[in-house]
Design an enzyme around this catalytic site. Structure first.
Site, PDB file in Angstrom:
ATOM      1  N   CYS A 266       0.865  -1.186   0.000  1.00 52.61           N
ATOM      2  CA  CYS A 266       0.000   0.000   0.000  1.00 52.61           C
ATOM      3  C   CYS A 266       0.897   1.231   0.000  1.00 52.61           C
ATOM      4  CB  CYS A 266      -0.981  -0.023   1.176  1.00 52.61           C
ATOM      5  SG  CYS A 266      -0.203  -0.017   2.812  1.00 52.61           S
TER       6      CYS A 266
ATOM      7  N   ASN B 147       2.281   1.346   4.384  1.00 49.67           N
ATOM      8  CA  ASN B 147       2.585   0.064   5.048  1.00 49.67           C
ATOM      9  C   ASN B 147       2.270   0.102   6.543  1.00 49.67           C
ATOM     10  OD1 ASN B 147       5.478  -2.143   5.521  1.00 49.67           O
ATOM     11  ND2 ASN B 147       3.383  -2.704   5.112  1.00 49.67           N
TER      12      ASN B 147
ATOM     13  N   CYS C 247      -1.408   0.614   7.398  1.00 47.20           N
ATOM     14  CA  CYS C 247      -2.852   0.353   7.517  1.00 47.20           C
ATOM     15  C   CYS C 247      -3.286  -0.862   6.692  1.00 47.20           C
ATOM     16  CB  CYS C 247      -3.665   1.580   7.088  1.00 47.20           C
ATOM     17  SG  CYS C 247      -3.378   3.036   8.119  1.00 47.20           S
ATOM     18  N   ARG C 248      -3.373  -0.687   5.373  1.00 46.08           N
ATOM     19  CA  ARG C 248      -3.984  -1.733   4.538  1.00 46.08           C
ATOM     20  C   ARG C 248      -3.103  -2.953   4.338  1.00 46.08           C
ATOM     21  NH1 ARG C 248      -5.207   2.249  -0.241  1.00 46.08           N
ATOM     22  NH2 ARG C 248      -3.301   3.092   0.691  1.00 46.08           N
ATOM     23  N   SER C 249      -1.848  -2.754   3.895  1.00 47.98           N
ATOM     24  CA  SER C 249      -1.028  -3.935   3.584  1.00 47.98           C
ATOM     25  C   SER C 249      -0.644  -4.762   4.819  1.00 47.98           C
ATOM     26  CB  SER C 249       0.201  -3.575   2.732  1.00 47.98           C
ATOM     27  OG  SER C 249       1.056  -2.673   3.378  1.00 47.98           O
TER      28      SER C 249
ATOM     29  N   ASP D  76      -8.389   3.697   1.183  1.00 46.95           N
ATOM     30  CA  ASP D  76      -7.401   4.099   2.189  1.00 46.95           C
ATOM     31  C   ASP D  76      -8.129   4.597   3.435  1.00 46.95           C
ATOM     32  OD1 ASP D  76      -5.410   5.214   3.699  1.00 46.95           O
ATOM     33  OD2 ASP D  76      -4.525   6.370   2.065  1.00 46.95           O
TER      34      ASP D  76
HETATM   35  P1  4NP Z   1      -1.788   2.755   4.129  1.00 51.78           P
HETATM   36  O1  4NP Z   1      -2.426   4.095   4.731  1.00 51.78           O
HETATM   37  O2  4NP Z   1      -1.242   3.126   2.771  1.00 51.78           O
HETATM   38  O3  4NP Z   1      -2.953   1.843   4.043  1.00 51.78           O
HETATM   39  O4  4NP Z   1      -0.722   2.319   5.106  1.00 51.78           O
HETATM   40  C1  4NP Z   1      -1.748   5.299   4.796  1.00 51.78           C
HETATM   41  C2  4NP Z   1      -0.823   5.509   5.790  1.00 51.78           C
HETATM   42  C3  4NP Z   1      -0.165   6.720   5.884  1.00 51.78           C
HETATM   43  C4  4NP Z   1      -0.437   7.721   4.965  1.00 51.78           C
HETATM   44  C5  4NP Z   1      -1.364   7.502   3.959  1.00 51.78           C
HETATM   45  C6  4NP Z   1      -2.010   6.290   3.876  1.00 51.78           C
HETATM   46  N1  4NP Z   1       0.215   8.966   5.076  1.00 51.78           N
HETATM   47  O5  4NP Z   1      -0.120   9.874   4.308  1.00 51.78           O
HETATM   48  O6  4NP Z   1       1.095   9.123   5.937  1.00 51.78           O
END
Ligand code: 4NP
Length: 155
Positions: free
Chosen positions: A9, A12, A14-16, A124
């Site tokens: 993602c 790294n 939240c989703r992945s 997201d």
């Molecule tokens: P992820 O979520 O891609 O599912 O881990 C996010 C985590 C952090 C950010 C964006 C999305 N960020 O902008 O810091």
């Protein structure tokens, strides 16, 4: 050959990581041997554990995600893993840009492996509320189950 899957993602955190632990759980359940990891296209959160809301939703569903640490995707990942599975269309586009010419990993979206959800992105949840993480968890589990079918069909 043992399949190996890298979930990707943006951050790294939240989703992945949720896809990673859901896949571990589902693979264990069905007795499938598979190497599993996750990474982010960005490096802002490298070294950090999953977002507390991601850890909480995993915990709520009986899985511990607290030991995971974020890392960024590397060019080496494209030959180390047989499958690289992106959470959303942006991640997939970035992976295609990053891929070295000798890449061997098969690229896909997580929800490509779920019947009738092909081409869809895992939303997201980072900037949303806690409920978003329940949606992410449901997508992670559905994706993991579908991916197991994909791996079994090709193995
Ligand atoms: P992820 O979520 O891609 O599912 O881990 C996010 C985590 C952090 C950010 C964006 C999305 N960020 O902008 O810091």
């Amino acid at each position: 050959m043992t399949p190996s899957v890298l979930f990707v993602c943006l951050g790294n955190i939240c989703r992945s990581p949720l896809a990673e632990v859901a896949m571990r759980e589902e693979a264990r359940r069905v007795g499938l041997e598979v190497v599993i990891d996750s990474a982010g296209t960005g490096n802002w959160h490298a070294g950090e554990p999953p977002d507390p809301r991601a850890q909480a939703v995993a915990q709520k569903n009986g899985v511990d995600a607290s030991a995971l640490r974020a890392r960024q995707v590397t060019r080496g990942d494209f030959t180390r893993f047989t499958h690289i599975v992106a959470m959303d269309a942006d991640n997939l586009a970035n992976l295609r840009r990053l891929a070295p010419t000798n890449a061997t990993a098969e690229l896909s979206l997580l929800l490509d492996h779920v019947p009738r959800r092909e081409g869809q992105s895992v939303v997201d949840p980072y900037f949303g509320d806690d409920d978003g993480f329940d949606v992410t968890w449901a997508d992670a589990v559905a994706g993991a189950r579908g991916l197991i079918q994909t791996l079994r069909a090709s193995g």
